[in-house]
Design a protein around this motif. Structure first.
Motif, mmCIF file in Angstrom:
data_model
loop_
_atom_site.group_PDB
_atom_site.id
_atom_site.type_symbol
_atom_site.label_atom_id
_atom_site.label_comp_id
_atom_site.label_asym_id
_atom_site.label_seq_id
_atom_site.Cartn_x
_atom_site.Cartn_y
_atom_site.Cartn_z
ATOM 1 N N LYS A 250 0.835 -1.208 0.000
ATOM 2 C CA LYS A 250 0.000 0.000 0.000
ATOM 3 C C LYS A 250 0.869 1.257 0.000
ATOM 4 N N PRO A 290 -9.144 -0.496 5.205
ATOM 5 C CA PRO A 290 -8.928 -1.791 5.881
ATOM 6 C C PRO A 290 -8.197 -1.684 7.209
ATOM 7 N N LYS A 294 -9.666 -2.535 11.070
ATOM 8 C CA LYS A 294 -9.067 -3.536 11.954
ATOM 9 C C LYS A 294 -8.808 -2.942 13.341
#
Length: 331
Positions: A250, A290, A294
């Motif tokens: 990423k 994401p 989390k």
């Protein structure tokens, strides 16, 4: 100077030096020094502060403690660290920063990682010193999520929390002093240590509490510098463009995507230009969720959705810094 070298280190009878670069650190340096002076490590160690041209009262704060103080004209933390370890007597050099507060077992935990001659350096992890700030909490939680993926050996360390053998520093030349700010010089040294044939061990229990950045604009400027100096790093070590244990996929794709997105701005008047802009903008945005999700699940607190905005803006800051870095170091 706090020199306790009469004792013997359980790690091959080695002496230890703690090196702390400081620049305008009057607000945090006292807690750093008190923590370093309170280590439960029973053998010898010394503490050396290298003042990198501070203009505040850092010097007065330091001189009230039994540590060695060295002043240099402002040249950056890389040169300050090199100045420190070369002046020290340690066979193991522990580095931390002037806005960090090491846990009492920090030195002991780091030295436990030198369990073979192949280990050239041992790195530790983060705690947080300013948990009242939401931005600091977000930065800290992101780092923790990255560190939990680490194995016994890693490919890159942060200079805020690492111990390195003196002979390894001598062999590699230490930190590259062309890095004038805190961004990339620790990765650079990490890669040189690996190329010299040594391993870098990770000890997650060797903790320092760090004062993370509390203002968003300041953080984005830091990330701009990160992108800029990363181009020097990748020019010197092209194989590392694929990432390391800390840098994930990423991180690699976000800056180019952000630059592609910005490049479409002059063409927003055209439907294809507008479509490209929105597609890239949404793609970058989707990448941000994401990790915060989390963290939200683990912490059971929705406030960490703020991290998605922070990392979204960070991708653009890094991308713009990369453009300047490419011009400076590649062109």
């Amino acid at each position: 100077m706090n020199m306790h070298l009469s004792g013997k280190c359980s790690c091959d009878n080695l002496k230890v030096s703690i090196i702390i670069p400081a620049y305008n650190s009057q607000k945090t340096i006292a807690k750093t020094l008190e923590a370093c002076l309170s280590q439960n490590y029973p053998y010898g160690y010394e503490i050396i502060i290298v003042d990198d041209g501070s203009t505040d009262s850092t010097a007065d704060s330091v001189k009230s403690y039994p540590v060695r103080y060295i002043y240099q004209e402002n040249a950056g933390p890389a040169k300050a660290r090199n100045r420190g370890w070369k002046a020290g007597a340690g066979d193991i050099i522990c580095f931390t920063d002037s806005d960090c507060v090491p846990h009492s077992n920090w030195v002991k935990e780091l030295l436990s990682g030198f369990d073979s001659d192949k280990i050239g350096a041992v790195a530790g992890s983060y705690d947080i010193a300013n948990g009242e700030s939401l931005l600091a909490q977000c930065i800290h939680e992101e780092i923790k999520m990255r560190h939990v993926r680490f194995g016994k050996h890693i490919r890159a360390f942060g200079s805020y929390n690492v111990a390195i053998r003196r002979n390894v520093l001598e062999q590699t030349g230490g930190f590259d002093e062309l890095y004038r700010t805190s961004s990339g010089e620790d990765n650079d040294l990490s890669y040189k240590i690996l190329m010299a044939g040594y391993n870098i061990a990770f000890r997650g229990n060797a903790l320092v509490a760090h004062h993370h950045t509390e203002r968003l604009w300041k953080y984005l400027k830091e990330q701009y510098r990160h992108g800029y100096w990363r181009m020097k790093l990748y020019k010197n070590f092209p194989d590392m463009t694929k990432g390391d244990d800390y840098t994930i996929f990423k991180d690699i794709i976000e800056p180019p995507l952000s630059l592609m997105c910005l490049s479409t701005v002059p063409f927003l008047w055209h439907k294809y230009g507008l479509f490209s802009f929105l597609f890239l903008l949404i793609s970058i945005g989707v990448l941000q969720f994401p990790l915060p999700i989390k963290i939200i699940i683990r912490k059971r607190n929705f406030k960490f959705i703020y991290l998605a905005l922070v990392t979204f803006l960070r991708s653009f800051a890094r991308g713009i810094g990369m453009i300047k870095g490419i011009w400076r170091f590649w062109i």
